[in-house]
Design a protein around this motif. Structure first.
Motif, PDB file in Angstrom:
ATOM      1  N   ILE A  53       0.859  -1.184   0.000  1.00  0.00           N
ATOM      2  CA  ILE A  53       0.000   0.000   0.000  1.00  0.00           C
ATOM      3  C   ILE A  53       0.891   1.229   0.000  1.00  0.00           C
ATOM      4  O   ILE A  53       1.971   1.235   0.602  1.00  0.00           O
ATOM      5  N   ASP A  54       0.447   2.266  -0.676  1.00  0.00           N
ATOM      6  CA  ASP A  54       1.215   3.502  -0.778  1.00  0.00           C
ATOM      7  C   ASP A  54       1.555   4.037   0.618  1.00  0.00           C
ATOM      8  O   ASP A  54       0.712   4.046   1.526  1.00  0.00           O
ATOM      9  N   THR A  55       2.808   4.484   0.788  1.00  0.00           N
ATOM     10  CA  THR A  55       3.295   4.933   2.101  1.00  0.00           C
ATOM     11  C   THR A  55       2.463   6.076   2.661  1.00  0.00           C
ATOM     12  O   THR A  55       2.065   6.067   3.837  1.00  0.00           O
ATOM     13  N   ILE A  56       2.175   7.070   1.823  1.00  0.00           N
ATOM     14  CA  ILE A  56       1.407   8.233   2.290  1.00  0.00           C
ATOM     15  C   ILE A  56       0.010   7.812   2.717  1.00  0.00           C
ATOM     16  O   ILE A  56      -0.500   8.242   3.756  1.00  0.00           O
ATOM     17  N   ALA A  57      -0.617   6.938   1.911  1.00  0.00           N
ATOM     18  CA  ALA A  57      -1.965   6.456   2.244  1.00  0.00           C
ATOM     19  C   ALA A  57      -1.951   5.706   3.572  1.00  0.00           C
ATOM     20  O   ALA A  57      -2.844   5.884   4.416  1.00  0.00           O
ATOM     21  N   GLN A  58      -0.923   4.886   3.793  1.00  0.00           N
ATOM     22  CA  GLN A  58      -0.840   4.119   5.037  1.00  0.00           C
ATOM     23  C   GLN A  58      -0.636   5.039   6.246  1.00  0.00           C
ATOM     24  O   GLN A  58      -1.219   4.806   7.313  1.00  0.00           O
TER      25      GLN A  58
END
Length: 498
Positions: free
Chosen positions: A339-344
């Motif tokens: 999962i995308d780092t920023i989203a996480q």
């Protein structure tokens, strides 16, 4: 050295398996080690020495370097093939048409060459691919002397009109790049530039206005950079009419179905602005529409937007008295991979807030313990605003957990690292807020006093609640709960509804 793990981690599980199959088919030798290298990179945080021992049963840096180099080339080939199949299938198809038409024309097959170009123009216009149209018109004009029935005057007019569209697209792309670069500098605490003023200046410089002559991508970019300016100042109220009106242009756009990815992006941006303005029911309607288009074309872009959609859905649910559903929706994401780092990071911080409001402080603290990177790292990944928000939430949480030593160190660290920056970007109210929090922390009994309440009233320049950002209200709700000795979640909902 290229970080192969970073590249592979951007693939979904299905794409990782497809890549392994691609390598297996590509390998001519039975003892090829590239598939095993991929599995080792994905499964463990192994050092180069450890990988070398597993692959070769000894240290063999030259062989490992050569294997990594071959694997990187295979990644490039695989990614390019994947992109050609998915994202750029229309572009590739039209480029093939143009090359074929040029071949026909060079061999004197004028009629068939122009028939292919005419067909290519129709498709390119449907998708508003101005750069490809430029190549088509260029080819038509180049061989115009061979086509006696061609209206050269009309062709030149079409060519110049398309050039204007292409120039407009290029100018907007430059505008977009300048604004995004300035935003990155701002997020990483390298600039105190007013993004909204920059947008106005750059759009005026390039004479860009909103109309259905712009491509869907361009309209998306305009909405996005407008949203960016609002995020800087937490002012979502004033841009809402603009983005809604802009979407009216977009939703009836001729290329709506052809530019599905940007349509979904636009719906997300609108839903987010409506959420920040506390219009949860309307935001949910746009999220439903967003999910509808995420399911289009056999869910082609579903995985790209699932986490963003679910986070915004959970936020709407949380502030619409559906906190249990919001928590249930986000919980699976905490340990989710690929999962995308920023989203996480956004999901983790939101879930911390939900648990906090739910009085599940231990659960909130458990997630917080996973934030082990430095503030510098978080600023680079998620931006200065996110990092400030994280630190503020941690201070409030540690106060309620009674971790006195930790609160003192966090307060001093916040003052040292962020007070100057907050003053530079005219966000003194965050400084004021933290000073009031510290007064309460030093003497909790003062919170219910008339003196403290009056101090709070004098400390802020209050604006209409419907114009205030939902997250700003959430922070104030913590202070209000201390002053009234009421439940923080109920106070938050009351402030929002009032």
């Amino acid at each position: 050295m290229i970080n192969l793990k970073e590249i592979l981690s951007t693939f979904t599980n299905e794409q990782q398996q497809d890549f392994l199959l691609y390598l297996d088919k590509k390998n001519k030798r039975k003892d090829a080690k590239d598939c095993l290298l991929v599995k080792l990179i994905l499964s463990d945080n192994l050092s180069s020495s450890e990988i070398s021992n597993i692959l070769y049963r000894k240290q063999n840096k030259p062989a490992l370097h050569a294997l990594r180099k071959r694997l990187f080339q295979s990644l490039i080939d695989f990614t390019a093939n994947m992109s050609m199949k998915e994202e750029n299938s229309i572009d590739i198809k039209l480029i093939k048409y143009i090359l074929s038409a040029r071949n026909f024309l060079q061999k004197g097959q004028v009629k068939v060459g122009y028939q292919v170009l005419d067909k290519t123009i129709i498709i390119a216009n449907e998708h508003q691919l101005f750069s490809i149209l430029n190549e088509i018109y260029h080819t038509k004009i180049q061989f115009a002397h061979l086509n006696k029935s061609l209206n050269l005057h009309r062709l030149i007019i079409d060519f110049k009109e398309n050039q204007q569209q292409l120039l407009l697209e290029d100018n907007l792309n430059i505008t977009y790049a300048q604004i995004r670069k300035s935003l990155v500098d701002y997020q990483q605490n390298k600039s105190n530039l007013d993004i909204k003023q920059l947008i106005e200046n750059v759009l005026e410089e390039h004479q860009i206005t909103i109309s259905d002559s712009l491509s869907f991508k361009s309209l998306y970019q305009i909405i996005q950079i407008t949203s960016i300016s609002s995020a800087q100042k937490f002012d979502y109220y004033n841009i809402e009419p603009f983005i809604i009106n802009t979407y009216q242009v977009i939703k009836n756009h001729t290329s709506k179905e052809k530019q599905l990815y940007y349509h979904i992006e636009v719906l997300y941006l609108i839903a987010n602005v409506l959420f920040r303005n506390k219009k949860f029911n309307i935001s949910l309607q746009y999220l439903d529409l967003m999910q509808f288009y995420m399911n289009e074309k056999r869910q082609k872009y579903y995985s790209d937007f699932a986490s963003k959609h679910d986070l915004l859905l959970a936020l709407n649910l949380n502030y619409s008295k559906n906190q249990e559903n919001a928590i249930t929706l986000l919980q699976p994401y905490i340990d989710k991979k690929n999962i995308d780092t920023i989203a996480q990071l956004d999901i983790a911080l939101s879930l911390i807030v939900f648990y906090y409001q739910h009085k599940s402080l231990d659960k909130a603290q458990k997630i917080f313990s996973q934030f082990y990177h430095t503030d510098k790292w978080y600023i680079e990944k998620a931006g200065i605003v996110w990092t400030i928000k994280k630190n503020l939430i941690e201070i409030l949480l540690q106060i309620d957990l009674g971790n006195i030593d930790l609160v003192d160190s966090r307060l001093q660290s916040f003052k040292r690292n962020y007070f100057t920056n907050l003053s530079e970007i005219n966000e003194e109210r965050v400084i004021t807020y933290l000073k009031l929090v510290e007064i309460y922390y030093r003497n909790p009994d003062i919170a219910t006093s008339k003196e403290f309440k009056e101090k709070v009233e004098r400390s802020f320049s209050w604006i209409d609640t419907k114009k205030e950002d939902v997250f700003m209200i959430s922070f104030f709700a913590w202070l209000k709960a201390k002053m009234t000795k009421q439940d923080i979640y109920l106070i938050t909902l009351n402030l929002i509804n009032n």
